[in-house]
Enzyme design. Structure first.
Site, PDB file in Angstrom:
ATOM      1  N   HIS A   1       0.825  -1.215   0.000  1.00  0.00           N
ATOM      2  CA  HIS A   1       0.000   0.000   0.000  1.00  0.00           C
ATOM      3  C   HIS A   1       0.856   1.261   0.000  1.00  0.00           C
ATOM      4  CE1 HIS A   1       0.128   0.007   4.547  1.00  0.00           C
ATOM      5  NE2 HIS A   1       0.067   1.300   4.363  1.00  0.00           N
TER       6      HIS A   1
ATOM      7  N   ASP B   1       1.205  -7.632   2.331  1.00  0.00           N
ATOM      8  CA  ASP B   1       1.326  -6.202   2.063  1.00  0.00           C
ATOM      9  C   ASP B   1       2.790  -5.759   1.909  1.00  0.00           C
ATOM     10  OD1 ASP B   1       0.888  -3.503   1.817  1.00  0.00           O
ATOM     11  OD2 ASP B   1      -0.482  -3.359   3.511  1.00  0.00           O
TER      12      ASP B   1
ATOM     13  N   SER C   1       3.934   2.224   8.497  1.00  0.00           N
ATOM     14  CA  SER C   1       3.733   1.219   7.471  1.00  0.00           C
ATOM     15  C   SER C   1       5.022   1.016   6.699  1.00  0.00           C
ATOM     16  CB  SER C   1       2.629   1.640   6.516  1.00  0.00           C
ATOM     17  OG  SER C   1       1.415   1.207   7.024  1.00  0.00           O
TER      18      SER C   1
HETATM   19  N1  ARG Z   1      -4.718   0.685   7.315  1.00  0.00           N
HETATM   20  C1  ARG Z   1      -3.389   0.676   6.794  1.00  0.00           C
HETATM   21  C2  ARG Z   1      -2.753   2.071   6.906  1.00  0.00           C
HETATM   22  O1  ARG Z   1      -3.291   2.936   7.519  1.00  0.00           O
HETATM   23  C3  ARG Z   1      -3.349   0.118   5.410  1.00  0.00           C
HETATM   24  C4  ARG Z   1      -4.039   0.900   4.356  1.00  0.00           C
HETATM   25  C5  ARG Z   1      -4.012   0.361   2.955  1.00  0.00           C
HETATM   26  N2  ARG Z   1      -5.004  -0.663   2.700  1.00  0.00           N
HETATM   27  C6  ARG Z   1      -6.287  -0.427   2.288  1.00  0.00           C
HETATM   28  N3  ARG Z   1      -7.072  -1.464   2.118  1.00  0.00           N
HETATM   29  N4  ARG Z   1      -6.768   0.753   2.037  1.00  0.00           N
HETATM   30  O2  ARG Z   1      -2.096   2.613   6.085  1.00  0.00           O
HETATM   31  N1  ASP Z   2      -1.315   1.482   7.878  1.00  0.00           N
HETATM   32  C1  ASP Z   2      -0.616   2.570   8.528  1.00  0.00           C
HETATM   33  C2  ASP Z   2       0.424   3.231   7.614  1.00  0.00           C
HETATM   34  O1  ASP Z   2       0.263   3.293   6.428  1.00  0.00           O
HETATM   35  C3  ASP Z   2      -0.016   2.122   9.797  1.00  0.00           C
HETATM   36  C4  ASP Z   2      -0.907   2.342  10.955  1.00  0.00           C
HETATM   37  O2  ASP Z   2      -1.608   3.359  10.995  1.00  0.00           O
HETATM   38  O3  ASP Z   2      -0.889   1.502  11.846  1.00  0.00           O
HETATM   39  O4  ASP Z   2       1.378   3.827   8.054  1.00  0.00           O
END
Ligand code: ARG
Ligand code: ASP
Length: 720
Positions: A85, A221, A655
């Site tokens: 991502h 990921d 991330s």
């Molecule tokens: N929640 C994670 C972060 O804040 C991953 C986001 C990417 N994945 C998604 N399905 N949108 O970045």
């Molecule tokens: N998914 C988040 C990021 O892209 C990480 C988090 O917020 O835990 O940095």
């Protein structure tokens, strides 16, 4: 501040009992503040192995990837890992219907096939120095806040200018502990970063937005890049003759995996936390702002979904936008829920009652801190209406892509509108806008934006008070008699920003007179109206309040440290390099439910659903599962693990961070948090806050067995 740190140090003896995973620590201070505890928890390396200026250390392998993620170097040839991502924007930009790398994945089988990414940078910390004394020393306590801020800015500029004379590194000074401590940061910035590999989205984004922010998770990921430098070994702009970067250190990768209770740490770039706010701020975020933004985002997401479901071109075009909107949406839901469950506002209020008592307890603290909380209260009460108006501007006004696109033209149009126009400047603006324009039209689908504009405008009219809206919103009622469709037909029928040909030739020609005519374009006018409203009705009136809050927060931070001299405080995240540490552990998210700490390929097969986009399993992956062909990546019982949960305190920006074991070897890539714990940006909860990591063995398995890119695994230093 020196005194505060000293007091924190005196408290060291108590840490063992207090620690519960919370904290994002400054690498330079690990030795003083954390090493003892980290080793007591199982760490077998030293703080010096993590951060040192005298020899190579782990920090030499950690980078800020782009502007929002972390990455790490895993070979002596500059090979870099981050999340799927995090590389998503790049993968998407290289994708088209013919070369759909989002769907099919991408693997460079040799260096020549690696794809350049103009604009993408990787930033590496070289060193940091405490400059608190030089920034804050000698400030006259009688200064007003504005004078104080100006003096600090001046001090910082002198320091930076001086440092720049001695180095060609990037130099900046950053505030920590809400302005109670300052560090000078020396960075090296790399500019030729190439895409090496990415799994198909069915793996890299498996579970999609349905599973996002949730455990149990089965997402592979990760994506793979490589840092290139000039022949002299120094960072350089992209050039075909550039060579792979030879780092001072690269992370060894362990195939040994983790078990429950194991010590782990996360080394990366957390972006922003707010752990020391007063209750009024928590309430504003969790109870007022989040719910409003959640609703506005739901409107957009539903429209994206409707059009993407049956049209693969549109799905690719909107994949990145959708992921961004959905990600924030779900995070806010989890955060507000978590604060409610913890009674976050009540907890802060309890603390505040104790704080007031303490502040009143002697003349010195009374003089400094009495009245602080009341001042916060008054400010936040005022701030609320501005915050909500600002939410509407960003989520509603700029939620319309056409208006956001028009906004990018403002500097150029402003220049063209000047009596003495600088035609050279106009040309430069026009040139820059050409690539932005190409990118916009590549991923723009007008029927979506049209429907979004209609839906958002209806809400804007319904929800925001008439005397507190941008002019163009009121125009819908005045000029279009409240008929939103008439308004949007006018906007979409008239705006030249929807014609790729016209905009393209306008930019190529860069004729000031024609550019000036954009001033009359409805999309442009709506943007200007939105921006004016923000400037005059929101930002300006809020300016004094924000400044006042900043100084109150600085004092409040200092006061909290003074009140708890035996507590060790970590500074809120500010996009600087940090270390968080904790243990591999499961958790209980709800009554009668317990979540184990790891997931496996078996779980992917359980989730499989060929009819649901998020749960389609790649045929090749299924085959490997059925044949049990996991190579050396299986665990002791022959299972292939996918992800694990641990109590490392992380946030956005973390991330792509490496998750490391007691020996400082990489065991996984951090990519998310569990939903029940996402309020950790405001309030960490040791019971619920877990970071989610993709097991490095799954990453290597996908590269090697699934993609046939074994040469990448061979490039790494593998610990077997
Ligand atoms: N929640 C994670 C972060 O804040 C991953 C986001 C990417 N994945 C998604 N399905 N949108 O970045
Ligand atoms: N998914 C988040 C990021 O892209 C990480 C988090 O917020 O835990 O940095």
């Amino acid at each position: 501040m020196k005194r505060l740190i000293l007091m924190a140090l005196i408290g060291l003896g108590l840490f063992g009992r207090l620690f519960a995973g919370e904290g994002m620590w400054i690498p330079m201070l690990l030795k003083q503040l954390n090493e003892k505890e980290m080793q007591a928890m199982g760490m077998r390396i030293t703080a010096d192995d993590i951060y040192s200026l005298n020899h190579s250390s782990l920090k030499d392998a950690i980078v800020l990837f782009g502007r929002g993620c972390t990455g790490e170097i895993v070979s002596d040839q500059g090979l870099l890992l981050t999340n799927h991502h995090c590389g998503f924007g790049q993968i998407q930009k290289h994708s088209s219907v013919e070369h759909d790398y989002l769907t099919n994945g991408f693997w460079a089988m040799n260096r020549a096939e690696e794809l350049p990414n103009p604009g993408l940078t990787v930033t590496m910390l070289v060193k940091m120095e405490d400059v608190t004394q030089a920034v804050l020393g000698g400030l006259d306590p009688g200064l007003t806040e504005a004078q104080r801020a100006a003096k600090i800015a001046e001090n910082i500029k002198i320091l930076v200018d001086l440092a720049k004379k001695e180095t060609d590194l990037d130099v900046s000074v950053r505030a920590f502990y809400h302005g109670n401590q300052y560090f000078m940061i020396f960075n090296q910035i790399f500019k030729d970063i190439r895409l090496v590999g990415a799994p198909p989205s069915n793996i890299g984004k498996f579970g999609g937005d349905t599973d996002n922010w949730m455990w149990p998770r089965h997402t592979g990921d990760f994506s793979v890049f490589r840092i290139y430098v000039g022949k002299d070994g120094k960072p350089a702009e992209y050039h075909p003759d550039n060579v792979p970067y030879k780092p001072a250190y690269h992370l060894p990768v362990s195939l040994k995996g983790v078990t429950e209770g194991d010590f782990t740490f996360v080394f990366g770039y957390p972006a922003r936390t707010n752990e020391y706010l007063p209750s009024d701020a928590i309430r504003l975020i969790a109870e007022a702002s989040n719910p409003q933004k959640i609703k506005l985002r739901e409107t957009r997401l539903a429209i994206f979904k409707k059009y993407s479901a049956n049209d693969s071109r549109v799905r690719i075009q909107y994949a990145d936008k959708d992921a961004g909107v959905a990600n924030g949406w779900k995070k806010m839901i989890g955060e507000s829920k978590g604060i409610r469950r913890l009674d976050g506002v009540g907890r802060k209020q309890d603390f505040e009652a104790r704080f007031e008592k303490w502040a009143e307890s002697n003349a010195e603290t009374r003089e400094k801190y009495a009245g602080l909380l009341n001042a916060f209260k008054t400010n936040y009460k005022e701030i609320e209406k501005y915050t909500l108006a600002a939410d509407y501007i960003t989520e509603c006004g700029l939620g319309i892509e056409l208006i956001r696109f028009a906004s990018q033209f403002r500097p150029m149009v402003d220049e063209a509108n000047k009596a003495a126009q600088d035609t050279k400047k106009i040309k430069e603006f026009a040139e820059k806008l050409q690539s932005a324009t190409a990118a916009f039209f590549k991923d723009y689908y007008q029927p979506i934006d049209y429907e979004v504009a209609n839906a958002l405008m209806l809400i804007y009219l319904d929800q925001q008070p008439e005397n507190f809206r941008p002019d163009f919103v009121n125009e819908v009622q005045q000029k279009f008699k409240g008929d939103v469709k008439k308004w949007s037909d006018y906007l979409f029928g008239k705006s030249v920003f929807l014609s790729p040909e016209k905009i393209k030739s306008l930019l190529e020609e860069a004729n000031p007179k024609k550019i000036k005519s954009l001033t009359k374009d409805p999309a442009y006018q709506y943007y200007v109206s939105l921006a004016n409203f923000y400037e005059t009705q929101v930002r300006k009136p809020m300016q004094a309040l924000t400044a006042s809050n900043d100084s109150l927060q600085r004092l409040y931070m200092q006061a909290q440290m003074e009140m708890n001299p035996e507590k060790r405080f970590y500074p809120d995240a500010n996009f600087t390099l940090r270390v968080a540490y904790g243990k591999v552990e499961g958790f209980s998210p709800a009554d009668a439910v317990y979540y184990e700490y790891y997931t496996s390929l078996k779980g992917i097969m359980e989730k499989e659903n060929p009819l649901v986009y998020d749960y389609v399993v790649e045929p090749k992956l299924k085959e490997l599962y059925q044949q049990h062909d996991f190579g050396e990546y299986a665990d002791a019982s022959g299972e292939l693990r996918v992800a694990f949960a641990a109590s490392n305190h992380t946030t956005g920006g973390n991330s792509g961070s490496p998750v490391l074991n007691a020996d400082g070897q990489m065991v996984g890539l951090n990519f998310d948090r569990c939903w029940e714990g996402t309020m950790s940006d405001l309030m960490y909860d040791p019971q619920m806050s877990r970071n989610i990591t993709v097991d490095i063995r799954y990453v290597l398995f996908i590269m090697d067995k699934f993609a046939g890119a074994r040469h990448l695994v061979d490039e790494m230093t593998i610990v077997r």
